[in-house]
Scaffold this motif. Structure first.
Motif, short mmCIF file in Angstrom:
data_model
loop_
_atom_site.label_atom_id
_atom_site.label_comp_id
_atom_site.label_asym_id
_atom_site.label_seq_id
_atom_site.Cartn_x
_atom_site.Cartn_y
_atom_site.Cartn_z
N SER A 143 22.23 9.21 -61.52
CA SER A 143 23.02 8.26 -60.87
C SER A 143 22.25 7.35 -59.74
CB SER A 143 24.52 8.64 -60.57
OG SER A 143 25.14 9.05 -61.63
N ALA A 169 26.14 0.93 -64.55
CA ALA A 169 26.99 1.47 -64.54
C ALA A 169 27.16 2.34 -65.99
CB ALA A 169 28.43 0.91 -64.39
N ILE A 172 24.35 4.88 -66.30
CA ILE A 172 24.98 6.04 -65.48
C ILE A 172 26.12 6.75 -66.10
CG2 ILE A 172 26.38 6.86 -63.50
CD1 ILE A 172 24.86 4.50 -61.96
N ALA A 176 25.41 10.59 -67.15
CA ALA A 176 26.13 11.48 -66.34
C ALA A 176 26.98 12.37 -66.91
CB ALA A 176 26.86 10.89 -65.14
N ILE A 244 30.87 -0.61 -60.14
CA ILE A 244 30.14 0.75 -59.74
C ILE A 244 31.28 1.65 -58.88
CG2 ILE A 244 28.39 1.70 -58.29
CD1 ILE A 244 26.82 -0.83 -58.71
N GLY A 248 33.37 5.63 -60.45
CA GLY A 248 33.15 7.03 -59.91
C GLY A 248 34.61 7.80 -60.17
#
Length: 359
Positions: A143, A169, A172, A176, A244, A248
């Motif tokens: 990330s 994003a 990621i 991730a 972004i 999360g």
């Protein structure tokens, strides 16, 4: 063994795996192609003189006596908040003040405690999460790599910030989630749900940014950035931050929903499975919404304190650009978060039902 129990949640038949692959492989390919197209040029950075030096305060008497890392001792301004033994950062500006010292203390050295803090964090993650913790750290490294090597340089290179943020994003998200949770059916469902929610968040952000006539220039830092880097789309930069920031929280919610459906699918299917999983999702969203709003409020606490002492009417404060941006971030992020639950749950139930048909 026949019936609903013939497959574990991650052992779907070939037909279901093909459907999931048909959704995600084109998205992954499109993300890779977009990263290649948007990848920033890397011009050599302009040469700049490094005027910052480091040292340790040895005495304070009006001015500070500092032993530099090369062994020299000098006197420096800015001794009001330091004492002997403090490690400091100094700015070296020869002849800046006629008759004065060439050094001024501008900050503290924080490298050592910062390293210890990061090491402790990693140790706690590894001690509790073990291999899953190690994979999560690898996902975190990816990330940061995408942020530092692609998103920020691409925006500085003049690419549209919102497009860069969505592509970054997505990259990621793919890396991730699969690194942290492994290549599995429920991870793939979570990836699809997260991607759909990110697109929705970006569209809502763009629509309401235009409706609210936000410019993206609300603080002195924004104005400085806009003035010094005139090629950056500040409104797009605002939207990029929203996308972004939403990622999360989204991945946590979507993975939880996908796993919940996978576990419940052994005893239920179709609409009853969807309703049962949505009930779990509502409980999760209730806490996650509070988390995302409090995260924004915590980051904006100095701003909120400033507003609380203002004599302006509350309506003027709430509709001013500075606070309107924070409200936009919280509201759009929350809508995307809530939408991710029914989206991911529906995808997970469809995958589970296809599994049952082929058992």
């Amino acid at each position: 063994m026949t019936g609903r129990h013939a497959h574990s949640p991650d052992q779907l038949p070939e037909a279901s795996r093909r459907v999931i692959a048909a959704l995600l492989i084109p998205a992954a390919i499109a993300t890779g192609i977009a990263m290649i197209v948007l990848w920033p040029a890397r011009p050599a950075p302009p040469a700049a003189e490094n005027n910052r030096v480091e040292g340790t305060v040895t005495a304070v008497d009006g001015q500070a006596t500092v032993r530099l890392d090369d062994g020299r001792e000098i006197t420096a301004e800015g001794a009001g908040n330091v004492r002997a033994g403090d490690d400091v950062v100094l700015l070296h500006t020869p002849n800046a003040v006629p008759g004065g010292t060439d050094y001024a203390i501008v900050d503290r050295q924080r490298s050592t405690p910062m390293i210890w803090l990061l090491a402790l964090t990693a140790a706690v993650i590894l001690a509790f999460g073990r291999w899953r913790g190690l994979r999560s750290l690898a996902g975190l490294a990816v990330s940061f790599a995408v942020l530092l090597l692609f998103i920020i340089p691409a925006i500085l290179d003049g690419s549209p910030p919102l497009l860069v943020a969505v592509v970054g994003a997505a990259a990621i998200m793919f890396a991730a989630l699969y690194l942290t949770h492994g290549v599995s059916t429920h991870t793939s469902v979570a990836v699809a749900g997260t991607l759909a929610s990110l697109v929705l968040t970006g569209l809502l952000g763009a629509g309401f940014t235009a409706a609210l006539h936000l410019t993206g220039v609300a603080t002195d830092d924004d104005a400085f950035l806009s003035a010094t880097l005139g090629g950056i789309d500040m409104r797009g930069l605002l939207l990029a931050g929203i996308v972004i920031g939403a990622l999360g929280v989204l991945d946590d919610v979507t993975v939880t929903q996908a796993v919940t459906v996978a576990e419940m699918s052994a005893s239920s299917s179709g609409w009853p499975l969807y309703r049962a999983a949505i009930r779990v999702g509502r409980a999760h969203v209730g806490s996650a919404v509070n988390t995302i709003v409090l995260a924004y409020a915590g980051a904006s606490l100095p701003l909120l304190l400033l507003f609380s002492t203002s004599t302006q009417p509350a309506g003027d404060l709430l509709t001013g650009e500075l606070l309107a941006q924070e409200i936009l971030r919280s509201a759009v992020g929350t809508i995307g978060l809530v939408a991710s639950v029914p989206l991911t749950t529906a995808l997970a139930v469809l995958a589970a039902d296809r599994s049952h048909r082929f058992t």
